[in-house]
Motif scaffolding. Sequence first.
Motif, PDB file in Angstrom:
ATOM      1  N   THR A  79      35.108  78.698  20.010  1.00  0.00           N
ATOM      2  CA  THR A  79      34.073  77.678  19.816  1.00  0.00           C
ATOM      3  C   THR A  79      34.708  76.468  19.144  1.00  0.00           C
ATOM      4  O   THR A  79      35.435  76.613  18.162  1.00  0.00           O
ATOM      5  CB  THR A  79      32.932  78.213  18.935  1.00  0.00           C
ATOM      6  OG1 THR A  79      32.272  79.281  19.618  1.00  0.00           O
ATOM      7  CG2 THR A  79      31.917  77.117  18.624  1.00  0.00           C
ATOM      8  N   ILE A  80      34.447  75.289  19.679  1.00  0.00           N
ATOM      9  CA  ILE A  80      34.938  74.060  19.059  1.00  0.00           C
ATOM     10  C   ILE A  80      33.814  73.450  18.228  1.00  0.00           C
ATOM     11  O   ILE A  80      32.758  73.077  18.755  1.00  0.00           O
ATOM     12  CB  ILE A  80      35.398  73.040  20.114  1.00  0.00           C
ATOM     13  CG1 ILE A  80      36.608  73.574  20.886  1.00  0.00           C
ATOM     14  CG2 ILE A  80      35.744  71.702  19.451  1.00  0.00           C
ATOM     15  CD1 ILE A  80      37.104  72.646  21.971  1.00  0.00           C
ATOM     16  N   ALA A  81      34.033  73.361  16.921  1.00  0.00           N
ATOM     17  CA  ALA A  81      33.120  72.640  16.038  1.00  0.00           C
ATOM     18  C   ALA A  81      33.705  71.250  15.855  1.00  0.00           C
ATOM     19  O   ALA A  81      34.771  71.089  15.267  1.00  0.00           O
ATOM     20  CB  ALA A  81      32.984  73.365  14.705  1.00  0.00           C
ATOM     21  N   GLN A  82      33.031  70.248  16.397  1.00  0.00           N
ATOM     22  CA  GLN A  82      33.553  68.883  16.428  1.00  0.00           C
ATOM     23  C   GLN A  82      32.652  67.961  15.620  1.00  0.00           C
ATOM     24  O   GLN A  82      31.475  67.801  15.931  1.00  0.00           O
ATOM     25  CB  GLN A  82      33.629  68.397  17.878  1.00  0.00           C
ATOM     26  CG  GLN A  82      33.961  66.937  18.058  1.00  0.00           C
ATOM     27  CD  GLN A  82      35.414  66.635  17.772  1.00  0.00           C
ATOM     28  OE1 GLN A  82      36.311  67.187  18.398  1.00  0.00           O
ATOM     29  NE2 GLN A  82      35.660  65.748  16.816  1.00  0.00           N
ATOM     30  N   LEU A 203      38.595  88.260  20.617  1.00  0.00           N
ATOM     31  CA  LEU A 203      38.404  87.676  19.291  1.00  0.00           C
ATOM     32  C   LEU A 203      37.419  86.520  19.379  1.00  0.00           C
ATOM     33  O   LEU A 203      37.356  85.816  20.394  1.00  0.00           O
ATOM     34  CB  LEU A 203      39.727  87.143  18.727  1.00  0.00           C
ATOM     35  CG  LEU A 203      40.811  88.123  18.302  1.00  0.00           C
ATOM     36  CD1 LEU A 203      42.026  87.351  17.802  1.00  0.00           C
ATOM     37  CD2 LEU A 203      40.295  89.046  17.225  1.00  0.00           C
ATOM     38  N   LYS A 204      36.675  86.310  18.308  1.00  0.00           N
ATOM     39  CA  LYS A 204      35.807  85.145  18.190  1.00  0.00           C
ATOM     40  C   LYS A 204      36.499  84.162  17.252  1.00  0.00           C
ATOM     41  O   LYS A 204      36.703  84.451  16.080  1.00  0.00           O
ATOM     42  CB  LYS A 204      34.435  85.535  17.643  1.00  0.00           C
ATOM     43  CG  LYS A 204      33.570  86.318  18.615  1.00  0.00           C
ATOM     44  CD  LYS A 204      32.192  86.582  18.012  1.00  0.00           C
ATOM     45  CE  LYS A 204      31.431  85.292  17.775  1.00  0.00           C
ATOM     46  NZ  LYS A 204      30.059  85.536  17.260  1.00  0.00           N
ATOM     47  N   VAL A 205      36.862  83.015  17.801  1.00  0.00           N
ATOM     48  CA  VAL A 205      37.613  82.014  17.044  1.00  0.00           C
ATOM     49  C   VAL A 205      36.795  80.733  16.940  1.00  0.00           C
ATOM     50  O   VAL A 205      36.183  80.291  17.917  1.00  0.00           O
ATOM     51  CB  VAL A 205      38.968  81.714  17.719  1.00  0.00           C
ATOM     52  CG1 VAL A 205      39.765  80.696  16.911  1.00  0.00           C
ATOM     53  CG2 VAL A 205      39.769  82.992  17.916  1.00  0.00           C
ATOM     54  N   LEU A 206      36.800  80.134  15.757  1.00  0.00           N
ATOM     55  CA  LEU A 206      36.146  78.838  15.540  1.00  0.00           C
ATOM     56  C   LEU A 206      37.217  77.815  15.189  1.00  0.00           C
ATOM     57  O   LEU A 206      37.995  78.011  14.252  1.00  0.00           O
ATOM     58  CB  LEU A 206      35.118  78.932  14.415  1.00  0.00           C
ATOM     59  CG  LEU A 206      34.381  77.628  14.051  1.00  0.00           C
ATOM     60  CD1 LEU A 206      33.516  77.161  15.222  1.00  0.00           C
ATOM     61  CD2 LEU A 206      33.532  77.812  12.801  1.00  0.00           C
ATOM     62  N   LEU A 207      37.281  76.731  15.955  1.00  0.00           N
ATOM     63  CA  LEU A 207      38.212  75.640  15.707  1.00  0.00           C
ATOM     64  C   LEU A 207      37.412  74.455  15.181  1.00  0.00           C
ATOM     65  O   LEU A 207      36.572  73.901  15.887  1.00  0.00           O
ATOM     66  CB  LEU A 207      38.937  75.260  17.002  1.00  0.00           C
ATOM     67  CG  LEU A 207      39.944  74.117  16.911  1.00  0.00           C
ATOM     68  CD1 LEU A 207      41.178  74.563  16.119  1.00  0.00           C
ATOM     69  CD2 LEU A 207      40.349  73.648  18.302  1.00  0.00           C
TER      70      LEU A 207
END
Length: 261
Positions: A79-82, A203-207
Motif C-alpha cells: 500500500t502506498i501512503a502518499q 506480506l502486507k507492506v506500507l510505504l
Amino acid sequence: MQRYFVEPEQLNEEGVVLTGDDAHHAVRVMRMESGDEFIVSDGQTRAALAVIRGVTAGRVEAGIQTWLPMSGEPLWSVTIAQSLPKGDKMELVIQKGTEIGAVAFVPFESDRMIVQYDGKKEAKRLERWRKIAKEAAEQAHRSRIPAVEPVMTWRKLMSSIAMYDLVLFCYEKEGGAGGAGLRDAILAYRERSGLTQIDNKELKVLLIVGPEGGFTEREAAEAEAAGAVIVGLGKRILRTETAAMVGLACIMYESGEMGGV
C-alpha cells in the motif's frame, strides 16, 4: 488483449454484459464487434475470456469462452501512503503505482504539504482517482483493481501502522552516508522473521511517502514510535511522485516479483 473489470453481478456462467464507459470503449475506441474476444474480471474471484455475441447502443453482450486463473498480483501486498501532492501528481502515483503492482493507495495530510485540501471536492476527486486505478489495472492486466482510500489524517495513518507486517517511512535525511536504505530495512526484516529469499511468503507492506516539502522531524519521530522503519531512497533527493515509484519498484524487486527468488 483488452481487459475490462465489471461488478460481480455482471459476470456469471451465462456470460457478461458491458455497459457505460466500458461498452463505449469497446465499441467506439476498440472497434469491437460480434466474434471479437476480450478478458473480463470481477476484480475479486473470477476472470474469463469472453466472446462478443451482440452489440447495441451502450451495451455489449458476450458469452464465456473459458474461465481464467486470477493471476497478475504480486506476492507482497504493498500500500502506498502518499501525502497529498500538488497538481495532478496523485493521479500519476496511482496510475504508475497500479502498473507496478500496488494494491492500495492512501492519500493523507501532513505538515508540509503544499496543496490546500478541500473536503468539498473530495467525492469528485476520489471518483476520478478510482477511475484511473481501474483503467491502469486493465492496461496492466491486473487481476484486481487497487483500492483508493479517502484522504486520511496524519493521526489516523499512524494508528493504521499496526495493520501491516512492515512499514517503510521514506525520509530524505536517511539518504546520506551511513543512513539506512530501503533494502537494508527489508533484509533486516527477513532476518528477524526468518524469511529467506527462497522461502518467500505473503506480506502486507506500507510505504509512506512525504509531500514536496518532505516530512518534519516530529513526523519522522512519531512514525518510528508507531512502528515504522525510517529509510532512505539513495543519496539523491527525489520528487514526491518519483519517490513513490522508486520505493515501490524496489519492494517489488526484493519480493522476487522481478524473478531470481
